[in-house]
Design a protein around this motif. Sequence first.
Motif, PDB file in Angstrom:
ATOM      1  N   THR A   1     -63.704 -90.838  10.392  1.00 32.37           N
ATOM      2  CA  THR A   1     -63.392 -90.867  11.819  1.00 32.37           C
ATOM      3  C   THR A   1     -61.877 -90.795  12.021  1.00 32.37           C
ATOM      4  O   THR A   1     -61.391 -90.072  12.886  1.00 32.37           O
ATOM      5  CB  THR A   1     -63.964 -92.137  12.479  1.00 32.37           C
TER       6      THR A   1
ATOM      7  N   ASP B   1     -68.243 -90.038  23.042  1.00 31.95           N
ATOM      8  CA  ASP B   1     -68.473 -88.620  22.801  1.00 31.95           C
ATOM      9  C   ASP B   1     -68.387 -87.780  24.078  1.00 31.95           C
ATOM     10  O   ASP B   1     -68.770 -86.612  24.079  1.00 31.95           O
ATOM     11  CB  ASP B   1     -69.803 -88.390  22.100  1.00 31.95           C
TER      12      ASP B   1
ATOM     13  N   ARG C   1     -61.338 -91.971  20.173  1.00 30.70           N
ATOM     14  CA  ARG C   1     -62.657 -92.062  20.799  1.00 30.70           C
ATOM     15  C   ARG C   1     -63.372 -93.381  20.488  1.00 30.70           C
ATOM     16  O   ARG C   1     -64.483 -93.594  20.925  1.00 30.70           O
ATOM     17  CB  ARG C   1     -63.526 -90.889  20.363  1.00 30.70           C
TER      18      ARG C   1
ATOM     19  N   GLU D   1     -60.382 -88.689  15.366  1.00 30.18           N
ATOM     20  CA  GLU D   1     -61.301 -89.180  16.386  1.00 30.18           C
ATOM     21  C   GLU D   1     -61.103 -90.671  16.695  1.00 30.18           C
ATOM     22  O   GLU D   1     -61.892 -91.247  17.427  1.00 30.18           O
ATOM     23  CB  GLU D   1     -62.740 -88.923  15.958  1.00 30.18           C
TER      24      GLU D   1
END
Length: 187
Positions: free
Chosen positions: A128, A152, A136, A133
């Motif tokens: 991740t 997402d 997020r 990401e």
Amino acid sequence: MDTLWTDFVNSEWHDWRGSGRSENRLVLTAWQDAFLDKWKLEAPVPAMGQEIDEMQTFRRHLHRLAAELAAGGSISQTDREWLNTMMAPGLVRRHLDGDEQAMRLFLSPVGNDWRQVMAEVAADFAKTLLEGESLRIRICENADCKWVFYDDTRNRTKRYCDDKMCGNLMKVRRFRARKKAEMKKET
């Protein structure tokens, strides 16, 4: 989107409705079986006392890292070293599969114990981070929930782990608080 590492971290469940009840699902044999089956991992069930202790410590540390990232922070060198230490016991077997147009490299865990499981969870968290990401990563804004989730949505504005549960509950709470404040002003 459910990920291996968020599923593991969320094994510490809190009643999102506000009863104050919580449950350490990590110690439950049924949870262990379901988790291993879902993620195609192997380890002896039930996990023993020292393994449970190590997994709980690992979960707390991973939750702290997720909370720091959710708050806009970053991973320190010490945290990277810790992740490397957690991934070290995770041996994998590599194999190529597919045809010429769609070949993929698969990594399959070699070990079948809880250290291997934690290594896979740590590797999933590291993935991740590597994919950029980490922006997020979220923690549900319902203070009773504390669920870690991966946002997402396209615009990265998701505030609750589940809009139908926590999202609706918080909307109702805000509405009731406004109505109560309005009634106080009228009196």
